[in-house]
Design a protein around this motif. Structure first.
Motif, PDB file in Angstrom:
ATOM      1  N   PRO A 236      22.684   2.857 -15.819  1.00  8.34           N
ATOM      2  CA  PRO A 236      23.107   1.452 -15.804  1.00  8.34           C
ATOM      3  C   PRO A 236      24.458   1.239 -16.500  1.00  8.34           C
ATOM      4  O   PRO A 236      25.264   0.424 -16.039  1.00  8.34           O
ATOM      5  N   ASN A 237      24.714   1.989 -17.561  1.00  7.82           N
ATOM      6  CA  ASN A 237      26.002   1.860 -18.244  1.00  7.82           C
ATOM      7  C   ASN A 237      27.155   2.329 -17.368  1.00  7.82           C
ATOM      8  O   ASN A 237      28.214   1.699 -17.332  1.00  7.82           O
ATOM      9  N   LEU A 238      26.962   3.440 -16.658  1.00  7.86           N
ATOM     10  CA  LEU A 238      28.004   3.925 -15.754  1.00  7.86           C
ATOM     11  C   LEU A 238      28.256   2.936 -14.619  1.00  7.86           C
ATOM     12  O   LEU A 238      29.402   2.659 -14.265  1.00  7.86           O
TER      13      LEU A 238
ATOM     14  N   PHE B  10      34.288   6.012  -9.372  1.00 11.04           N
ATOM     15  CA  PHE B  10      33.164   6.279  -8.477  1.00 11.04           C
ATOM     16  C   PHE B  10      32.859   7.774  -8.419  1.00 11.04           C
ATOM     17  O   PHE B  10      31.702   8.180  -8.434  1.00 11.04           O
ATOM     18  N   ILE B  11      33.894   8.588  -8.376  1.00 11.49           N
ATOM     19  CA  ILE B  11      33.695  10.038  -8.358  1.00 11.49           C
ATOM     20  C   ILE B  11      33.032  10.480  -9.665  1.00 11.49           C
ATOM     21  O   ILE B  11      32.110  11.298  -9.657  1.00 11.49           O
ATOM     22  N   ASN B  12      33.486   9.918 -10.785  1.00 11.51           N
ATOM     23  CA  ASN B  12      32.892  10.230 -12.083  1.00 11.51           C
ATOM     24  C   ASN B  12      31.415   9.822 -12.114  1.00 11.51           C
ATOM     25  O   ASN B  12      30.577  10.558 -12.624  1.00 11.51           O
ATOM     26  N   LEU B  13      31.121   8.645 -11.573  1.00 10.72           N
ATOM     27  CA  LEU B  13      29.730   8.186 -11.506  1.00 10.72           C
ATOM     28  C   LEU B  13      28.883   9.162 -10.699  1.00 10.72           C
ATOM     29  O   LEU B  13      27.800   9.563 -11.116  1.00 10.72           O
ATOM     30  N   GLN B  14      29.382   9.573  -9.534  1.00 13.90           N
ATOM     31  CA  GLN B  14      28.652  10.513  -8.691  1.00 13.90           C
ATOM     32  C   GLN B  14      28.415  11.839  -9.417  1.00 13.90           C
ATOM     33  O   GLN B  14      27.320  12.395  -9.383  1.00 13.90           O
ATOM     34  N   LYS B  15      29.454  12.341 -10.088  1.00 12.59           N
ATOM     35  CA  LYS B  15      29.325  13.614 -10.813  1.00 12.59           C
ATOM     36  C   LYS B  15      28.302  13.494 -11.932  1.00 12.59           C
ATOM     37  O   LYS B  15      27.490  14.404 -12.134  1.00 12.59           O
ATOM     38  N   ASN B  16      28.339  12.398 -12.673  1.00 17.32           N
ATOM     39  CA  ASN B  16      27.392  12.208 -13.768  1.00 17.32           C
ATOM     40  C   ASN B  16      25.960  12.087 -13.253  1.00 17.32           C
ATOM     41  O   ASN B  16      25.030  12.624 -13.863  1.00 17.32           O
ATOM     42  N   LEU B  17      25.795  11.370 -12.144  1.00 13.66           N
ATOM     43  CA  LEU B  17      24.454  11.246 -11.555  1.00 13.66           C
ATOM     44  C   LEU B  17      23.934  12.608 -11.102  1.00 13.66           C
ATOM     45  O   LEU B  17      22.782  12.962 -11.359  1.00 13.66           O
ATOM     46  N   GLN B  18      24.793  13.373 -10.450  1.00 15.58           N
ATOM     47  CA  GLN B  18      24.394  14.696  -9.970  1.00 15.58           C
ATOM     48  C   GLN B  18      24.061  15.613 -11.146  1.00 15.58           C
ATOM     49  O   GLN B  18      23.053  16.330 -11.120  1.00 15.58           O
TER      50      GLN B  18
END
Length: 177
Positions: free
Chosen positions: A48-50, A110-118
């Motif tokens: 949620p923070n990201l 958005f790329i950072n969010l995707q990387k962190n989620l992965q």
């Protein structure tokens, strides 16, 4: 008599070794379970923070693009008037920002969010795998002879493998609005 004492001593040593082995395996299971809890907590805190960060930055970028569009329109409307120089200077300042940062930052956010989620999902998956390995080793010790005798004497019970609840099996849903 000496042979009887030696045999009794060997059995006692075996029982102690097996008991300690069960305790060690049980503690490994608890540690693995704790790791899963840590990653789940981290996932529920981090995601949620990201998302909030990315949404805020997107809104910021949207306002910059809106301002650029308004200034550009204003410039074209007033370029022949005397106050066109003021608008032109403002527009040039904003356009300089756009030239220095052509994609601005939302794309990288958005790329950072995707990387962190992965990364988070991979860590959680690894923790679950380790837990299941620890449980399988422990359960095998309970089922295999002669350690099964020690397990029954000291009431070591089998543990359940990790099986995600139905809603947890689905990937994490992110709400953007």
């Amino acid at each position: 008599m000496v042979i009887f004492i030696v045999i009794l001593f060997v059995i006692l040593i075996y029982v102690l070794i097996q008991y300690n082995s069960f305790v060690k395996k049980k503690n490994a299971i608890e540690q693995s379970k704790s790791s899963i809890d840590v990653y789940l907590t981290q996932r529920f805190d981090l995601i949620p923070n990201l998302v909030t960060c990315v949404k805020a930055y997107c809104e910021h970028e949207e306002s910059i693009f809106k301002e650029i569009t308004e200034l550009r329109s204003k410039y074209y409307e007033t370029r022949n008037l005397k106050d066109g120089a003021i608008v032109n200077n403002e527009c040039n300042d904003i356009l300089a920002i756009g030239e220095n940062y052509p994609d601005l930052k939302a794309n990288t956010q958005f790329i950072n969010l995707q990387k962190n989620l992965q990364k988070m999902e991979n860590q959680l998956q690894a923790a679950r795998r380790i837990y299941n390995i620890d449980v399988t080793n422990y359960n095998n010790s309970i089922d295999m002879f002669p350690s099964s005798i020690i397990a029954k004497i000291f009431h070591f019970e089998k543990e359940e493998l990790f099986d995600a609840e139905e809603e947890a099996k689905n990937s994490t849903k992110i709400k953007y609005n």
